[in-house]
Design a protein around this motif. Structure first.
Motif, PDB file in Angstrom:
ATOM      1  N   PHE A  73       0.810  -1.349   0.065  1.00 50.21           N
ATOM      2  CA  PHE A  73      -0.237   0.103  -0.101  1.00 50.21           C
ATOM      3  C   PHE A  73       0.908   1.258  -0.103  1.00 50.21           C
ATOM      4  O   PHE A  73       1.898   1.218   0.492  1.00 50.21           O
ATOM      5  CB  PHE A  73      -0.915  -0.221   1.224  1.00 50.21           C
ATOM      6  N   PHE A  74       0.432   2.337  -0.501  1.00 55.65           N
ATOM      7  CA  PHE A  74       0.932   3.478  -0.738  1.00 55.65           C
ATOM      8  C   PHE A  74       0.262   4.704  -0.925  1.00 55.65           C
ATOM      9  O   PHE A  74      -0.956   4.565  -1.443  1.00 55.65           O
ATOM     10  CB  PHE A  74       2.225   3.573  -1.594  1.00 55.65           C
ATOM     11  N   TYR A  75       0.529   5.742  -0.791  1.00 49.53           N
ATOM     12  CA  TYR A  75      -0.309   7.127  -1.107  1.00 49.53           C
ATOM     13  C   TYR A  75       0.475   7.602  -2.352  1.00 49.53           C
ATOM     14  O   TYR A  75       1.378   7.548  -2.579  1.00 49.53           O
ATOM     15  CB  TYR A  75      -0.124   8.077   0.082  1.00 49.53           C
ATOM     16  N   VAL A  78      -3.183   8.809 -13.366  1.00 50.70           N
ATOM     17  CA  VAL A  78      -2.830   8.125 -12.174  1.00 50.70           C
ATOM     18  C   VAL A  78      -2.315   6.837 -12.540  1.00 50.70           C
ATOM     19  O   VAL A  78      -1.144   6.286 -12.320  1.00 50.70           O
ATOM     20  CB  VAL A  78      -3.887   7.865 -11.143  1.00 50.70           C
ATOM     21  N   LEU A  79      -3.028   5.977 -13.511  1.00 49.52           N
ATOM     22  CA  LEU A  79      -2.633   4.456 -13.645  1.00 49.52           C
ATOM     23  C   LEU A  79      -1.638   4.582 -14.480  1.00 49.52           C
ATOM     24  O   LEU A  79      -0.476   3.939 -14.334  1.00 49.52           O
ATOM     25  CB  LEU A  79      -4.141   3.934 -13.903  1.00 49.52           C
ATOM     26  N   PRO A 100      -6.207   8.211   6.693  1.00 53.14           N
ATOM     27  CA  PRO A 100      -6.642   9.226   5.600  1.00 53.14           C
ATOM     28  C   PRO A 100      -5.625  10.225   5.743  1.00 53.14           C
ATOM     29  O   PRO A 100      -5.363  11.043   6.623  1.00 53.14           O
ATOM     30  CB  PRO A 100      -7.942   9.762   6.020  1.00 53.14           C
ATOM     31  N   GLN A 101      -5.001  10.430   4.492  1.00 51.94           N
ATOM     32  CA  GLN A 101      -4.242  11.589   4.312  1.00 51.94           C
ATOM     33  C   GLN A 101      -4.830  12.696   3.290  1.00 51.94           C
ATOM     34  O   GLN A 101      -5.434  12.355   2.035  1.00 51.94           O
ATOM     35  CB  GLN A 101      -2.810  11.181   3.702  1.00 51.94           C
ATOM     36  N   ASP A 102      -4.563  14.109   3.743  1.00 49.38           N
ATOM     37  CA  ASP A 102      -5.330  15.214   2.773  1.00 49.38           C
ATOM     38  C   ASP A 102      -4.576  15.159   1.526  1.00 49.38           C
ATOM     39  O   ASP A 102      -3.419  14.632   1.246  1.00 49.38           O
ATOM     40  CB  ASP A 102      -4.885  16.359   3.478  1.00 49.38           C
ATOM     41  N   ALA A 103      -5.631  15.097   0.359  1.00 49.81           N
ATOM     42  CA  ALA A 103      -5.165  15.393  -1.036  1.00 49.81           C
ATOM     43  C   ALA A 103      -4.329  14.033  -1.713  1.00 49.81           C
ATOM     44  O   ALA A 103      -3.267  14.414  -2.196  1.00 49.81           O
ATOM     45  CB  ALA A 103      -4.397  16.786  -1.243  1.00 49.81           C
ATOM     46  N   THR A 104      -4.655  13.101  -1.009  1.00 47.07           N
ATOM     47  CA  THR A 104      -4.075  11.898  -1.518  1.00 47.07           C
ATOM     48  C   THR A 104      -4.880  10.898  -1.823  1.00 47.07           C
ATOM     49  O   THR A 104      -6.148  10.854  -1.575  1.00 47.07           O
ATOM     50  CB  THR A 104      -3.138  11.167  -0.478  1.00 47.07           C
ATOM     51  N   LEU A 105      -4.487   9.881  -2.761  1.00 45.69           N
ATOM     52  CA  LEU A 105      -5.148   8.593  -2.913  1.00 45.69           C
ATOM     53  C   LEU A 105      -4.382   7.434  -2.346  1.00 45.69           C
ATOM     54  O   LEU A 105      -2.971   7.658  -1.813  1.00 45.69           O
ATOM     55  CB  LEU A 105      -5.047   8.232  -4.592  1.00 45.69           C
ATOM     56  N   LEU A 150      -7.618   2.121  -6.502  1.00 46.45           N
ATOM     57  CA  LEU A 150      -7.548   3.555  -6.178  1.00 46.45           C
ATOM     58  C   LEU A 150      -8.571   3.580  -5.044  1.00 46.45           C
ATOM     59  O   LEU A 150      -9.872   3.561  -5.417  1.00 46.45           O
ATOM     60  CB  LEU A 150      -7.498   4.493  -7.040  1.00 46.45           C
ATOM     61  N   LEU A 151      -8.183   4.417  -3.840  1.00 39.35           N
ATOM     62  CA  LEU A 151      -9.128   4.628  -2.751  1.00 39.35           C
ATOM     63  C   LEU A 151      -9.029   5.996  -2.375  1.00 39.35           C
ATOM     64  O   LEU A 151      -7.897   6.576  -2.007  1.00 39.35           O
ATOM     65  CB  LEU A 151      -8.799   3.890  -1.648  1.00 39.35           C
ATOM     66  N   PHE A 152     -10.098   6.820  -2.785  1.00 40.46           N
ATOM     67  CA  PHE A 152     -10.095   8.237  -2.326  1.00 40.46           C
ATOM     68  C   PHE A 152     -10.109   8.445  -1.056  1.00 40.46           C
ATOM     69  O   PHE A 152     -11.152   7.937  -0.237  1.00 40.46           O
ATOM     70  CB  PHE A 152     -11.097   8.973  -3.151  1.00 40.46           C
ATOM     71  N   ARG A 153      -9.562   9.567  -0.452  1.00 40.51           N
ATOM     72  CA  ARG A 153      -9.693  10.026   1.093  1.00 40.51           C
ATOM     73  C   ARG A 153     -11.194  10.065   1.528  1.00 40.51           C
ATOM     74  O   ARG A 153     -11.720  10.877   1.064  1.00 40.51           O
ATOM     75  CB  ARG A 153      -8.903  11.140   1.318  1.00 40.51           C
TER      76      ARG A 153
END
Length: 356
Positions: free
Chosen positions: A70-72, A173-174, A261-266, A237-240
């Motif tokens: 997993f990563f952002y 993104v992809l 959950p991180q702001d402005a990230t996937l 892809l999972l949106f915050r």
């Protein structure tokens, strides 16, 4: 169904679509509990524009998919406003009466058909207490002409915007992630994008997902009810969204940790297809959705996800052309070591869905 059957043949265009009013979407506050958070790396696509930046990101990415899985991702060129609008669409869909949503449940749901509405309550998550799941899904397939599909009005009237959003996830993104992974594997940059082309048939889908809350008494019986799973495709892809419920199991220690959950990230995870294509060099991480912390158990959880998969006819054999895999000894996956034929992505998908 009486709703009109629609086959999407919309031509994608770079010009932005006209955006109707959707109302606002309000995110709940983040938890204040001190949870055991996973330490995940961030892939900053703002560095993707230069060759040196690509090399740096490729090493960051390969570390992530080799270790945690997993990563952002940040700076992916899709505005928060566009993301918020997708959450608003999901919210409006789930506000429909159950009978209206059920009109869009696919025939053959138990035979692996999953595009459309998947209702909650299809399985027990605590047999002794008689508690069923409360997870609803609405899956929207690719807009490439391969899928006959109809939608409720709230989705149908916003299809051009949804299509633009889904296609942007590919280009912004992809595709960059597949290029970076190819670089890390010492492959031509287009090696993985060639098997993830949007016009080709694959089971990619955008998902609006709702986890309805349980009572405090039910939550006491549901702690860690899920043993976890991996995803079938390439990247998810999972949106915050701020409700903490996602946990991952570390490969090295088997310890469960929360994903913050991180702001402005996937939040992105590598999936089974990449693990097969790299003979296990890339890890498909076990993860689960569990009971949220106490200060968030009173709210429903709305998710916005995109599932990327290779073309349906792609055979899931190890990528023999990768010097990295050859040097490191990752030359055969589980299919190749067995006496069974290596399946295509579609064959693996159908078998997995039927087992579930």
């Amino acid at each position: 169904m009486r709703s009109k059957l629609v086959k999407s043949t919309l031509l994608f265009c770079i010009m932005p679509v006209l955006l109707p009013q959707l109302g606002s979407y309000n995110y709940v506050p983040e938890t204040k509990e001190n949870l055991n958070w996973a330490d995940l790396v961030t892939v900053d696509l703002g560095l993707y524009k230069t060759e040196e930046g690509k090399k740096q990101l490729a090493q960051t990415l390969i570390k992530a998919v080799r270790e945690e899985g997993f990563f952002y991702v940040k700076n992916f060129n899709i505005s928060q406003e566009r993301v918020d609008r997708q959450f608003s669409l999901g919210k409006q869909f789930y506000e429909l009466p159950l009978g209206e949503k059920e009109k869009f449940t696919p025939d053959g749901l138990d035979q692996g058909k999953f595009n459309g509405y998947v209702p909650a309550g299809r399985r027990f998550i605590n047999n002794e207490a008689g508690i069923r799941d409360r997870t609803e899904m609405y899956n929207i397939p690719k807009f490439n002409g391969d899928f006959l599909h109809d939608h409720p009005e709230v989705i149908q009237k916003n299809l051009p915007e949804i299509e633009e959003f889904a296609r942007s996830l590919h280009t912004e993104v992809l595709d960059p992630l597949f290029v970076l992974l190819a670089i890390a594997l010492e492959l031509p940059e287009d090696h993985l994008t060639k098997i993830h082309q949007y016009p080709r048939k694959s089971e990619d889908h955008l998902r609006y997902m709702k986890y309805s809350k349980f009572t405090p008494e039910e939550n006491e019986k549901l702690t860690n009810w899920s043993s976890g799973h991996t995803d079938l495709g390439s990247f998810t892809l999972l949106f915050r969204q701020p409700v903490a419920a996602l946990q991952i199991r570390y490969h090295t220690t088997n310890e469960w940790k929360w994903v913050k959950p991180q702001d402005a990230t996937l939040t992105v995870n590598a999936c089974d297809a990449l693990q097969f294509l790299t003979a296990g060099y890339v890890k498909s991480t076990v993860h689960r959705v569990t009971v949220p912390p106490h200060d968030q158990q009173h709210v429903d959880r709305l998710g916005l996800l995109y599932f990327s998969r290779p073309h349906n006819d792609e055979v899931l054999s190890t990528i023999k052309e990768s010097p990295v895999l050859q040097r490191e000894g990752y030359t055969q996956n589980d299919f190749e070591r067995s006496e069974n034929a290596v399946p295509t992505m579609e064959g693996k998908l159908i078998k997995s869905l039927l087992i579930v």
